[in-house]
Design a protein around this motif. Structure first.
Motif, PDB file in Angstrom:
ATOM      1  N   MET A  52       0.820  -1.210   0.000  1.00  0.00           N
ATOM      2  CA  MET A  52       0.000   0.000   0.000  1.00  0.00           C
ATOM      3  C   MET A  52       0.856   1.263   0.000  1.00  0.00           C
ATOM      4  O   MET A  52       0.512   2.249  -0.658  1.00  0.00           O
ATOM      5  N   ASN A  53       1.960   1.247   0.729  1.00  0.00           N
ATOM      6  CA  ASN A  53       2.790   2.438   0.869  1.00  0.00           C
ATOM      7  C   ASN A  53       3.542   2.768  -0.413  1.00  0.00           C
ATOM      8  O   ASN A  53       3.612   3.923  -0.828  1.00  0.00           O
ATOM      9  N   LYS A  54       4.076   1.752  -1.058  1.00  0.00           N
ATOM     10  CA  LYS A  54       4.951   1.996  -2.208  1.00  0.00           C
ATOM     11  C   LYS A  54       4.409   1.419  -3.507  1.00  0.00           C
ATOM     12  O   LYS A  54       4.471   2.050  -4.552  1.00  0.00           O
ATOM     13  N   PHE A  55       3.903   0.188  -3.450  1.00  0.00           N
ATOM     14  CA  PHE A  55       3.472  -0.476  -4.677  1.00  0.00           C
ATOM     15  C   PHE A  55       2.225   0.172  -5.258  1.00  0.00           C
ATOM     16  O   PHE A  55       2.061   0.273  -6.473  1.00  0.00           O
ATOM     17  N   ILE A  56       1.321   0.609  -4.375  1.00  0.00           N
ATOM     18  CA  ILE A  56       0.098   1.281  -4.823  1.00  0.00           C
ATOM     19  C   ILE A  56       0.174   2.776  -4.579  1.00  0.00           C
ATOM     20  O   ILE A  56      -0.155   3.581  -5.452  1.00  0.00           O
ATOM     21  N   GLY A  57       0.614   3.177  -3.387  1.00  0.00           N
ATOM     22  CA  GLY A  57       0.645   4.592  -3.027  1.00  0.00           C
ATOM     23  C   GLY A  57       1.491   5.439  -3.953  1.00  0.00           C
ATOM     24  O   GLY A  57       1.071   6.530  -4.372  1.00  0.00           O
TER      25      GLY A  57
ATOM     26  N   THR B  25       7.970   1.611  -7.421  1.00  0.00           N
ATOM     27  CA  THR B  25       7.336   0.295  -7.276  1.00  0.00           C
ATOM     28  C   THR B  25       8.342  -0.840  -7.359  1.00  0.00           C
ATOM     29  O   THR B  25       8.052  -1.945  -6.906  1.00  0.00           O
ATOM     30  N   SER B  26       9.512  -0.607  -7.930  1.00  0.00           N
ATOM     31  CA  SER B  26      10.536  -1.660  -7.954  1.00  0.00           C
ATOM     32  C   SER B  26      10.978  -1.989  -6.540  1.00  0.00           C
ATOM     33  O   SER B  26      11.205  -3.162  -6.203  1.00  0.00           O
ATOM     34  N   LEU B  27      11.097  -0.964  -5.692  1.00  0.00           N
ATOM     35  CA  LEU B  27      11.414  -1.190  -4.282  1.00  0.00           C
ATOM     36  C   LEU B  27      10.286  -1.960  -3.613  1.00  0.00           C
ATOM     37  O   LEU B  27      10.518  -2.912  -2.856  1.00  0.00           O
ATOM     38  N   ALA B  28       9.042  -1.568  -3.908  1.00  0.00           N
ATOM     39  CA  ALA B  28       7.894  -2.235  -3.310  1.00  0.00           C
ATOM     40  C   ALA B  28       7.794  -3.687  -3.770  1.00  0.00           C
ATOM     41  O   ALA B  28       7.489  -4.581  -2.980  1.00  0.00           O
ATOM     42  N   ALA B  29       8.054  -3.932  -5.055  1.00  0.00           N
ATOM     43  CA  ALA B  29       7.996  -5.300  -5.572  1.00  0.00           C
ATOM     44  C   ALA B  29       9.026  -6.181  -4.877  1.00  0.00           C
ATOM     45  O   ALA B  29       8.748  -7.336  -4.531  1.00  0.00           O
ATOM     46  N   GLY B  30      10.213  -5.635  -4.652  1.00  0.00           N
ATOM     47  CA  GLY B  30      11.226  -6.386  -3.914  1.00  0.00           C
ATOM     48  C   GLY B  30      10.794  -6.671  -2.490  1.00  0.00           C
ATOM     49  O   GLY B  30      11.046  -7.762  -1.962  1.00  0.00           O
ATOM     50  N   SER B  31      10.125  -5.712  -1.869  1.00  0.00           N
ATOM     51  CA  SER B  31       9.650  -5.905  -0.503  1.00  0.00           C
ATOM     52  C   SER B  31       8.608  -7.006  -0.427  1.00  0.00           C
ATOM     53  O   SER B  31       8.620  -7.831   0.489  1.00  0.00           O
ATOM     54  N   VAL B  32       7.693  -7.025  -1.393  1.00  0.00           N
ATOM     55  CA  VAL B  32       6.680  -8.077  -1.423  1.00  0.00           C
ATOM     56  C   VAL B  32       7.344  -9.434  -1.633  1.00  0.00           C
ATOM     57  O   VAL B  32       7.006 -10.424  -0.967  1.00  0.00           O
TER      58      VAL B  32
ATOM     59  N   ALA C  39      23.826  -2.077  -3.124  1.00  0.00           N
ATOM     60  CA  ALA C  39      23.501  -2.004  -4.551  1.00  0.00           C
ATOM     61  C   ALA C  39      22.638  -0.784  -4.864  1.00  0.00           C
ATOM     62  O   ALA C  39      22.857  -0.085  -5.861  1.00  0.00           O
ATOM     63  N   MET C  40      21.649  -0.506  -4.002  1.00  0.00           N
ATOM     64  CA  MET C  40      20.749   0.615  -4.241  1.00  0.00           C
ATOM     65  C   MET C  40      21.498   1.945  -4.277  1.00  0.00           C
ATOM     66  O   MET C  40      21.159   2.847  -5.045  1.00  0.00           O
ATOM     67  N   LEU C  41      22.551   2.061  -3.462  1.00  0.00           N
ATOM     68  CA  LEU C  41      23.329   3.291  -3.403  1.00  0.00           C
ATOM     69  C   LEU C  41      24.417   3.340  -4.477  1.00  0.00           C
ATOM     70  O   LEU C  41      24.676   4.390  -5.065  1.00  0.00           O
ATOM     71  N   PHE C  42      25.035   2.211  -4.726  1.00  0.00           N
ATOM     72  CA  PHE C  42      26.180   2.181  -5.636  1.00  0.00           C
ATOM     73  C   PHE C  42      25.776   2.376  -7.093  1.00  0.00           C
ATOM     74  O   PHE C  42      26.421   3.119  -7.836  1.00  0.00           O
ATOM     75  N   VAL C  43      24.700   1.707  -7.511  1.00  0.00           N
ATOM     76  CA  VAL C  43      24.322   1.721  -8.932  1.00  0.00           C
ATOM     77  C   VAL C  43      24.053   3.135  -9.449  1.00  0.00           C
ATOM     78  O   VAL C  43      24.614   3.542 -10.471  1.00  0.00           O
ATOM     79  N   PRO C  44      23.199   3.947  -8.796  1.00  0.00           N
ATOM     80  CA  PRO C  44      22.981   5.299  -9.343  1.00  0.00           C
ATOM     81  C   PRO C  44      24.202   6.199  -9.230  1.00  0.00           C
ATOM     82  O   PRO C  44      24.293   7.203  -9.942  1.00  0.00           O
TER      83      PRO C  44
ATOM     84  N   ALA D 247      16.472  -2.302 -10.687  1.00  0.00           N
ATOM     85  CA  ALA D 247      16.860  -3.635 -10.233  1.00  0.00           C
ATOM     86  C   ALA D 247      17.538  -3.570  -8.863  1.00  0.00           C
ATOM     87  O   ALA D 247      17.300  -4.416  -7.989  1.00  0.00           O
ATOM     88  N   ALA D 248      18.387  -2.560  -8.678  1.00  0.00           N
ATOM     89  CA  ALA D 248      19.059  -2.395  -7.390  1.00  0.00           C
ATOM     90  C   ALA D 248      18.058  -2.073  -6.284  1.00  0.00           C
ATOM     91  O   ALA D 248      18.166  -2.572  -5.160  1.00  0.00           O
ATOM     92  N   MET D 249      17.052  -1.243  -6.597  1.00  0.00           N
ATOM     93  CA  MET D 249      16.025  -0.924  -5.609  1.00  0.00           C
ATOM     94  C   MET D 249      15.179  -2.155  -5.284  1.00  0.00           C
ATOM     95  O   MET D 249      14.735  -2.338  -4.143  1.00  0.00           O
ATOM     96  N   PHE D 250      14.943  -3.012  -6.274  1.00  0.00           N
ATOM     97  CA  PHE D 250      14.211  -4.264  -6.030  1.00  0.00           C
ATOM     98  C   PHE D 250      14.965  -5.118  -5.014  1.00  0.00           C
ATOM     99  O   PHE D 250      14.385  -5.646  -4.061  1.00  0.00           O
ATOM    100  N   LEU D 251      16.269  -5.253  -5.203  1.00  0.00           N
ATOM    101  CA  LEU D 251      17.084  -6.056  -4.295  1.00  0.00           C
ATOM    102  C   LEU D 251      17.090  -5.439  -2.890  1.00  0.00           C
ATOM    103  O   LEU D 251      17.007  -6.156  -1.882  1.00  0.00           O
ATOM    104  N   ALA D 252      17.165  -4.114  -2.831  1.00  0.00           N
ATOM    105  CA  ALA D 252      17.141  -3.436  -1.533  1.00  0.00           C
ATOM    106  C   ALA D 252      15.805  -3.650  -0.833  1.00  0.00           C
ATOM    107  O   ALA D 252      15.753  -3.858   0.386  1.00  0.00           O
ATOM    108  N   GLY D 253      14.709  -3.592  -1.587  1.00  0.00           N
ATOM    109  CA  GLY D 253      13.401  -3.832  -0.997  1.00  0.00           C
ATOM    110  C   GLY D 253      13.271  -5.235  -0.443  1.00  0.00           C
ATOM    111  O   GLY D 253      12.713  -5.444   0.643  1.00  0.00           O
TER     112      GLY D 253
END
Length: 417
Positions: A151-156, A263-270, A298-303, A314-320
């Motif tokens: 709800m917070n990230k994937f939909i919100g 939503t990539s972060l949210a998808a990783g969290s799910v 990864a989330m910090l290094f890639v960008p 992809a990095a945000m997915f892994l972080a999530g």
């Protein structure tokens, strides 16, 4: 009160529904917040200051909030703070409509909503063991955290992007309605949820009991310090991400595309919430903690190296994924180890250490980005996270020591000192 049957009952599902609705409101508000700030100013320091205001209450109020949660009815506390959040976001919509919005007003409202979040999250974390059996904690925490993330990230996030594209007023109105609905959902919980304990006349004594319990517990103390470092880096990352992602930033995204990136972060969290139990069975809790360190790096290094939206996503997915496995595992440890009458205060002390660095990360990100650029913030945070390997080794050694002593895994409630 505690459930005696194996299936989740009405009280858990009411809490779950309230969590879903309030996090939808949070998602809409937090998505709109940096975008509104970026429309008011192009200064990285001022944009980051709004995120600082949102997270500062964890540093200022975590300990006294823990005392309040252990003294008052936890359900009623959550009802009140959701009503306050409804009013605060309503004021934001009103200020937008009348063109009264400024960085100062936005920061003040962010601080108020952040204060409510501090109270609500502490109350919710202390409520879970009261509505499920002890052996259901991992499953309950996974369901609570997964719906928070969805709800917070994937939909919100995406919904906030589309609503913002239609009109600046809509995300704030949607957030207000969500908070109000969350307050109504909590009223479906039957009974009282205050702790039966001898009340201390001294608030300081109550605070010190929670701090002492946390600090004398080696495993929880080490985990709190590790989260403090990672949380500051996450805060730094998200406080300036909008400037990096949305045009004219390096990724060149439109506002709705920025919502999709989140939503990539949210998808990783799910994914993490679904995989936490099998991953723990196969690799142990140490691997779950290590996954969070890898994902944050990864989330910090890639960008910091590549301005490629697919790699960043992809990095945000892994972080999530790593963030979720960490939260579910550590929440279950804390809820098992800490007595119910201490849960609010220990949670407050834990969050003071772990999340108290959120405003520090946002503040430093704004200053460093202003002076040296966005990439320096990302790469600096990535390097800092590499040092977490050393306390992780300490945690794994402690886990091994406890396992050898008891012949059981660290998930046992008697295993953590």
């Amino acid at each position: 009160m505690r459930m005696t049957h194996q299936r989740f009952g009405r009280e858990f599902w009411a809490l779950w529904m309230a969590t879903a609705l309030s996090n939808l409101g949070d998602g809409l508000f937090k998505f709109a917040l940096p975008l509104l700030a970026a429309k008011l100013t192009h200064s990285p320091a001022l944009v980051a200051s709004v995120s600082l205001a949102l997270t500062l209450p964890w540093l200022l109020f975590a300990l006294p909030v823990g005392v309040i949660v252990d003294r008052l009815d936890r359900k009623r506390i959550m009802v009140v703070v959701n009503l306050v959040r409804t009013a605060a976001v309503g004021v934001l919509a009103f200020a937008q409509q009348l063109d009264w919005l400024s960085v100062f007003v936005l920061g003040f409202l962010a601080f108020l909503v952040g204060t409510c979040e501090t109270v609500s999250d502490t109350s919710s974390g202390a409520l879970v063991p009261s509505v499920v059996n002890r052996d259901q904690l991992e499953q309950a925490n996974a369901r609570i955290y997964s719906v928070e993330t969805i709800m917070n990230k994937f939909i919100g996030g995406p919904l906030g992007g589309y609503l913002l594209a239609i009109g600046l007023l809509l995300p704030a109105l949607g957030s207000a309605v969500s908070f109000l609905a969350a307050a109504v959902a909590l009223l479906l919980m039957r009974g009282h949820f205050s702790v039966e304990r001898k009340q201390s006349a001294s608030i300081w004594r109550d605070v010190s009991e929670g701090v002492r319990f946390l600090w004398t517990n080696q495993l929880l103390r080490t985990l709190a310090i590790m989260v403090a470092i990672m949380a500051s880096c996450w805060s730094a990352f998200f406080s300036i991400l909008v400037l990096y992602a949305v045009a004219p930033g390096p990724l060149g995204l439109q506002e709705y595309q920025y919502g999709l990136l989140l939503t990539s972060l949210a998808a990783g969290s799910v994914a993490g919430s679904l995989l936490v139990s099998p991953l723990q069975r196969l690799f142990g809790r140490g691997a779950l903690l290590g996954l969070d360190i890898i994902g944050t790096f990864a989330m910090l290094f890639v960008p910091g190296v590549w301005a490629n939206v697919w790699l960043v996503g992809a990095a945000m997915f892994l972080a999530g994924m790593g963030g979720t496995t960490w939260v579910v595992a550590v929440n279950s440890i804390r809820q098992r180890v800490v007595p119910n009458e201490l849960l609010g205060r220990v949670y407050g002390a834990y969050r003071l250490i772990s999340w108290g660095t959120l405003p520090i990360g946002a503040f430093l990100a704004g200053i460093v980005a202003e002076l040296a650029g966005l990439h320096v913030v990302f790469l600096g945070g990535a390097i800092l996270n590499l040092f977490l390997v050393f306390p992780l080794i300490s945690v794994l050694r402690e886990e091994k020591r406890q396992t050898e002593q008891s012949g059981r895994s660290v998930s046992s409630p008697n295993l953590v000192p």
